[in-house]
Design a protein around this motif. Structure first.
Motif, short mmCIF file in Angstrom:
data_model
loop_
_atom_site.label_atom_id
_atom_site.label_comp_id
_atom_site.label_asym_id
_atom_site.label_seq_id
_atom_site.Cartn_x
_atom_site.Cartn_y
_atom_site.Cartn_z
N THR A 8 -70.88 16.55 75.31
CA THR A 8 -71.76 16.25 74.18
C THR A 8 -72.74 17.41 74.05
O THR A 8 -73.35 17.81 75.04
N THR B 177 -75.94 19.11 71.53
CA THR B 177 -76.87 19.00 70.41
C THR B 177 -77.44 20.37 70.10
O THR B 177 -77.56 21.22 70.99
N THR C 8 -79.38 9.38 60.01
CA THR C 8 -78.18 10.00 60.56
C THR C 8 -77.00 9.80 59.63
O THR C 8 -76.93 8.82 58.88
N ASP D 255 -73.07 9.73 60.63
CA ASP D 255 -72.27 9.69 61.85
C ASP D 255 -70.79 9.54 61.48
O ASP D 255 -70.40 8.57 60.84
N TYR D 256 -69.99 10.52 61.86
CA TYR D 256 -68.53 10.46 61.68
C TYR D 256 -67.96 10.11 63.05
O TYR D 256 -68.07 10.89 63.99
N GLU D 257 -67.37 8.91 63.16
CA GLU D 257 -66.87 8.48 64.46
C GLU D 257 -65.49 7.86 64.34
O GLU D 257 -65.07 7.42 63.27
N ILE E 112 -78.10 5.64 71.09
CA ILE E 112 -76.92 5.31 70.30
C ILE E 112 -75.69 5.38 71.19
O ILE E 112 -75.69 6.07 72.21
N LEU F 140 -71.85 6.58 71.47
CA LEU F 140 -70.86 7.48 70.92
C LEU F 140 -69.50 6.89 71.22
O LEU F 140 -69.07 6.86 72.38
N THR G 72 -66.99 12.55 68.02
CA THR G 72 -67.91 12.14 66.99
C THR G 72 -68.77 13.33 66.58
O THR G 72 -68.96 14.26 67.35
N ILE H 252 -72.55 13.99 64.40
CA ILE H 252 -73.71 13.32 63.79
C ILE H 252 -74.69 14.37 63.32
O ILE H 252 -75.00 15.32 64.04
N SER H 253 -75.21 14.18 62.10
CA SER H 253 -76.33 15.00 61.63
C SER H 253 -77.58 14.12 61.58
O SER H 253 -77.48 12.93 61.28
#
Length: 95
Positions: free
Chosen positions: A7, A9, A46, A48-50, A77, A79, A87, A89-90
């Motif tokens: 992960t 960021t 957010t 979120d594409y998951e 959150i 994931l 995933t 996320i912005s």
């Protein structure tokens, strides 16, 4: 060293926007992520594409959903990653 999942960021240059990306190996997993990297006292929207529950790298590789939530630096959150999935996320500050 094994590479089961990662992960990452990153913060947008000169802005309060953040981005998160996560990917896993052939094993599905749910990873809890604390959002304490976000600016204290700010609220963020957010996108979120998951992976969906039926996503599978061989049988259903393009199964995803988009969700939007509001979070702060105190939020956590989950994931949700399908086998060989991930995933993205912005995080945009709410003015």
């Amino acid at each position: 060293m094994t590479g089961d999942y990662v992960t990452i960021t990153t913060k947008a240059r000169g802005k309060e926007s953040w981005f998160l990306g996560a990917i896993t190996d052939e094993n599905a997993r749910i990873a809890e992520m604390a959002l304490n990297f976000l600016t204290k006292g700010e609220k963020y929207k957010t996108i979120d594409y998951e992976n969906t529950k039926d996503a599978d790298w061989q049988k259903n590789p393009i199964a995803y959903k988009i969700r939007m939530i509001v979070v702060t630096n105190k939020s956590k959150i989950n994931l949700n990653m399908a086998p060989a999935g991930g995933t993205a996320i912005s995080f945009e500050p709410i003015q």
